[in-house]
Structure formats: structure tokens, C-alpha cells
Design an enzyme around this catalytic site. Structure first.
Site, PDB file in Angstrom:
ATOM      1  N   GLU A 197      -5.791  -1.353  -7.103  1.00  0.00           N
ATOM      2  CA  GLU A 197      -4.966  -0.727  -7.794  1.00  0.00           C
ATOM      3  C   GLU A 197      -3.772  -1.513  -8.579  1.00  0.00           C
ATOM      4  O   GLU A 197      -3.197  -2.133  -7.947  1.00  0.00           O
ATOM      5  CB  GLU A 197      -4.275   0.259  -6.883  1.00  0.00           C
ATOM      6  N   HIS A 210      -2.813  -3.725  -5.753  1.00  0.00           N
ATOM      7  CA  HIS A 210      -3.033  -3.238  -4.555  1.00  0.00           C
ATOM      8  C   HIS A 210      -4.604  -3.324  -4.039  1.00  0.00           C
ATOM      9  O   HIS A 210      -5.447  -2.501  -4.383  1.00  0.00           O
ATOM     10  CB  HIS A 210      -2.693  -1.965  -4.152  1.00  0.00           C
ATOM     11  N   SER A 244       0.840  -1.211  -0.133  1.00  0.00           N
ATOM     12  CA  SER A 244       0.177   0.112  -0.059  1.00  0.00           C
ATOM     13  C   SER A 244       0.837   1.378  -0.105  1.00  0.00           C
ATOM     14  O   SER A 244       0.320   2.386  -0.238  1.00  0.00           O
ATOM     15  CB  SER A 244      -0.893  -0.095   1.239  1.00  0.00           C
ATOM     16  N   ASN A 267      -4.456   6.347  -1.403  1.00  0.00           N
ATOM     17  CA  ASN A 267      -3.754   6.603  -0.316  1.00  0.00           C
ATOM     18  C   ASN A 267      -3.263   8.248  -0.509  1.00  0.00           C
ATOM     19  O   ASN A 267      -3.022   8.764   0.563  1.00  0.00           O
ATOM     20  CB  ASN A 267      -2.669   5.948   0.134  1.00  0.00           C
TER      21      ASN A 267
END
Length: 514
Positions: free
Chosen positions: A153, A141, A120, A191
Site C-alpha cells: 500500500e 506498507h 500498518s 486492514n
């Protein structure tokens, strides 16, 4: 790349289990490995329980559940993954450990086997650097819990072969997930884009603008988010979210937009990490959040005269529209709306700034500070929607109370916050949109994938660029410019990508034509 029919999963924790589950349900053969043999057996038993529950709820046929379990093969050694066309690593977030595992895998699998990391926060390029064939290394991800979070992702490393990413995109769809494509940059999409909500929420609390519960209530009930920043951080836990905040900030070389807050440093040190610890920004009893009850709204004083500043035409229109409804509608509120060019000496003064605080509005407009209160009109002033008022250090209590009573007269919840450039929702939404615009500027992902990733990965009411279009990109730009001017803080500098689209009249969701 060969067609993917057999998938290896290294790591039998929550993420590895979830990836194994959706792969087996999609008809793929799964090889599950962990250095802890007991963890593999526990994961397989957990998967059986999960599928049994799905059968009991009528969401899965018994035969399909039995077949899925048979497809998950427990492996005692990495060599057992030799026939995989894809191996997904889902282990500890340490670059040295991941590199070591990938090096060992290269000695086992065929040269055309894709090696993917569920990292991540670590660079896919850095993970691939130690590999003999870095082109086959990609990011894959997933989000926790994997079966429920329907986005993944796919990250291309600097030396990655696009064919590897293409194969992962196709596989994600086969497993029932929505894939989004990202270039290898800190935080990837989700993120990275998620910094706006949490870091700006923390900044607002650090400035003592409003308590945690009121910031959350404003973002839920005014801005339409499913959760406010402090509820979300309690759910994810600070021992997870704080290191990510620090990591992304440092990886972008102390970029002001991502600046963390000492509030989380102190709370993490004190063990107040969130729901799982029983206490974070809120206390939890039997898993239930304990939030302070809101005080009842004060009674509306008789014959209140109100004057609304005309400096911001859109805000004035929204405020006057609501006040006219209160006056002439079923409520028949006892208020007098002044249409004078300047505020009468005996009137409550209402300002509707975008990106400014009440103190700045008072100063620039030459208003009486004792009687001036701000109202946030950015999301409109709809019936039943929470409203946010803002007072300056000079606002007298009787005028604060009168404004609270006035804007709560029809039963709407009202939050009264201290002076803050951009209130609460304006600040947070503008930062969310601005960061997403900069992700697009850097071509980390397409506008479409940015919106998909954030909507599905973070549960926002819509993607950040769609949100910017819905609320008005020009207004977002105005808020950012004013916040930067008032505070002098570079965290609010507008993205050039956003500025150019406003200047050209382009949608934030549109790809560049060049």
C-alpha cells in the site's frame, strides 16, 4: 525526486529484513540500520541463509545471491544513510518513536530523499506533522512475509507530494510487487476492508449461531474463502489483530460496522492468542490445528414430503432444483415435492431467506414454526459444496434431522446453525462488500485498487467489489437491508455507494463517470 537506487531500511526485524531482501534482489543498494547492532548482523545472516536456500531450490543463481548479499550494507549509525534516495522505516508501532526517527533522518538525508513508513495502523499525516518537509513523507506498507505477499500500500498523507507516492509506486513494481494507492485513513485499504470477515465472524460466534469450526468450514467450503475468520485470527494472533480491531473502531469514532467483540478481549487476556501460543480458537499440536470431527449425516426418512416457500423466487428455484435432482437423479431419493400454494400439514417446510432468520420468515409468512427450516441458497447449492441449514428455537428435532438428512443425501457436508439473520456466509460476505463499498465512497482508493489490495493482501477468492458483482449487488443490498431491519443494528446499514450502483444498474467495479 531523484531516481531511487539506494534504499535505507531502519529496523532489522521481520519486516525490515523482508524489505531489504526484495530491494537487494531488484538490484538496489540497501543500507540496513537498527539501534541494536546485533540485530543488523543477525538480519544479514538470515538473508544469506534465505538466498542460499533459494539457490539450493534452483530459484536463484549463485552469482545473483552473492550480488544481492553484497548490496546489503550493515550500518551502525543513521548518518550512514546520508546517500539514500529513499529511507523506509519499519520499527515499533508508536507515533512518538516514529516521529523522533523521522526528525533525526531529516538532519541526515538530502531534501529530495523520500521518507516512507511501513506503518500498518498509524496516520501518515500524523507522522509527517513533525517533519520539516512533510511533502516527502509517505506510507509504504508491506505485508508479512514481505517476499511472498506481493502487494504494498502506497499512502498519501494530507500534505504529501504526489510525486513521492508516484516514485514509490514505480519502485514497488521494480521490486516485483503490486502497488495500490490509498488516501491516509485508518486501516488504509487492507486492514480497513478486512474488518468484515473477522468482526462479523466474531459477532456470529458471540450470538451462539455456530461454533468456531463450523463458521470457518462454511466460509471455506460454501463461500470459497481460503481461511475462515477464526483460522485467520489464530494465524495472525490476537495480540496483533485485537489491538488493530480496537484501533480502527476508535479511530472511526465507534463506527458500528467495525465494532469489536468481547470474545477476543477475554481470549487475549487468557493468553489464547493463536497458533504461536499452541491454543487460540483451536488447539494446536505440533503446529497442526485440532478441529472436532463432524458427525455423520442422519439417514433420510422414508417418503419425506417437502414444501419450499415461494416468497423468495431465486431461493425457491435453487432449492427445488437440488431437490428435483435428488429425487429423479441417480440417488432416487424417496421424497415428495409439494407444489401446493400453502404448506401441507405433514410436510417439511423449507424457507430460503436473504438477510432474515427463520423466526422472521415464519412470522411474516404465517408458517408452522415446528416444521420450518431455512437453507442458504446465496452461493447456490452446487454438488460437493457445503450447505448451511438454519433452525429456529421452535423447530422440532425430528424436522431438523429430516432436513439435515435431505440436504446431505448426495454426500455434501451440511452445517446446521441456530437462527441468524443472513445465516453465516450471507452475513459475512454482505459486510465485506458493504465496507469495501464505503471505502470507495470515501475515495480512500479506487475500486480496482480496493479489489487488488484485498485479493492479494488477504487472500480472498476475489476482490470484495468483484465478489459483490459475481453474487449480485442487488442481493447484497437486500441482505443488508433485511439484516438491519431484523436486528435494528446500524452495523448493517447499506453504503449509499452500494445502493446507488444497484439503483443505477452499475457494476461495483466501475469508476464513477462524474
Amino acid at each position: 525526486m531523484k531516481p531511487i537506487e539506494t534504499v535505507g531500511v531502519v529496523g532489522a526485524g521481520a519486516m525490515g529484513r523482508g524489505i531489504a531482501q526484495i530491494a537487494a534482489q531488484a538490484g538496489l543498494s540497501v543500507r540496513l540500520f537498527d539501534t541494536n547492532v546485533d540485530a543488523v548482523q543477525a538480519a544479514r545472516a538470515s538473508l544469506q541463509q534465505t538466498w542460499d536456500k533459494l539457490v539450493q531450490k534452483g530459484k536463484m543463481e549463485p552469482a545473483a545471491a552473492d550480488a544481492a548479499l553484497r548490496r546489503v550494507i550493515a550500518c551502525a549509525a543513521l548518518e550512514d544513510l546520508a546517500d539514500c534516495q529513499l529511507v523506509v522505516e519499519a520499527i515499533v508501532e508508536r507515533l512518538d518513536v516514529k516521529r523522533e526517527v523521522f526528525g533525526k533522518l531529516e538532519a541526515v538525508v538530502a531534501d529530495d530523499c523520500i521518507l516512507a513508513s511501513n506503518t500498518s495502523s498509524l496516520s501518515i499525516t500524523a507522522i509527517a506533522t513533525g517533519c520539516r518537509l512533510p511533502g516527502r513523507v509517505a506510507g509504504f506498507h508491506f505485508f508479512n512475509p514481505v517476499p511472498l505477499m506481493k502487494v504494498v500500500e502506497v499512502i498519501d498523507g494530507l500534505r504529501g507530494d504526489p510525486a513521492a507516492g508516484d516514485a514509490l509506486m514505480d519502485l514497488a513494481r521494480r521490486m516485483g510487487h503490486t502497488p495500490v494507492r490509498a488516501r491516509d485513513m485508518p486501516g488504509f485499504i487492507v486492514n480497513h476492508a478486512g474488518r468484515g470477515l473477522n468482526t462479523e465472524g466474531l459477532r456470529i460466534a458471540q450470538e451462539s449461531v455456530a461454533p468456531f469450526d463450523q463458521v470457518d468450514a462454511i466460509m471455506r467450503e460454501q463461500a470459497g474463502f481460503r481461511m475462515g475468520p477464526f483460522e485467520l485470527m489464530d494465524l495472525t494472533a490476537l495480540d496483533v489483530s485485537h489491538p488493530v480491531m480496537e484501533s480502527i473502531y476508535r479511530q472511526f469514532f465507534d463506527e458500528a460496522r467495525f465494532r469489536p467483540s468481547p470474545l477476543t478481549t477475554v481470549r487475549l487476556a487468557g493468553g489464547l492468542v493463536g497458533r504461536k501460543a499452541g491454543e487460540g480458537f483451536y488447539r494446536y499440536v505440533d503446529g497442526q490445528k485440532q478441529a472436532p470431527a463432524e458427525a455423520a449425516a442422519p439417514a433420510l426418512p422414508g417418503r419425506l414430503k417437502v414444501w419450499v416457500s415461494h416468497v423468495h423466487p431465486h431461493g425457491q428455484e435453487c432449492a427445488l432444483g437440488l431437490l428435483k435432482q435428488l429425487k429423479s437423479g441417480p440417488l432416487q431419493a424417496d421424497i415428495e415435492l409439494s407444489t401446493a400454494s400453502e404448506a401441507p400439514d405433514d410436510a417439511l417446510i423449507v424457507v430460503t431467506p436473504y438477510g432474515e432468520d427463520v423466526s422472521t420468515a415464519v412470522y411474516t409468512q404465517g408458517l408452522d414454526p415446528a416444521r420450518t427450516v431455512g437453507v442458504d441458497t446465496f452461493n447456490g447449492l452446487k454438488a460437493g459444496q457445503r450447505r448451511t441449514l438454519m433452525v429456529s428455537p421452535a423447530t422440532e428435532p425430528r424436522w431438523r434431522v429430516a432436513a439435515h438428512a435431505l440436504f446431505a443425501a448426495d454426500g455434501a457436508a451440511v452445517s446446521v446453525v441456530q437462527d441468524s439473520p443472513g445465516f453465516v456466509a450471507q452475513r459475512i460476505i454482505a459486510c465485506i462488500v458493504n465496507i469495501a463499498a464505503d471505502i470507495a465512497q470515501q475515495q480512500i482508493a479506487t475500486p480496482e485498487d480496493i479489489d487488488q489490495a484485498v485479493r492479494l493482501g488477504l487472500g480472498y477468492p476475489m476482490g470484495p467489489l468483484a465478489l459483490g458483482d459475481a453474487l449480485g449487488a442487488a442481493r447484497i443490498l437486500e441482505i443488508l437491508r433485511n439484516m438491519q431491519r431484523v436486528t435494528g443494528d446500524p452495523r448493517y446499514r447499506p453504503s449509499l455507494w452500494l445502493q446507488r450502483r444497484v439503483q443505477l444498474g452499475l457494476s461495483l467495479q466501475a469508476k464513477s463517470l462524474a
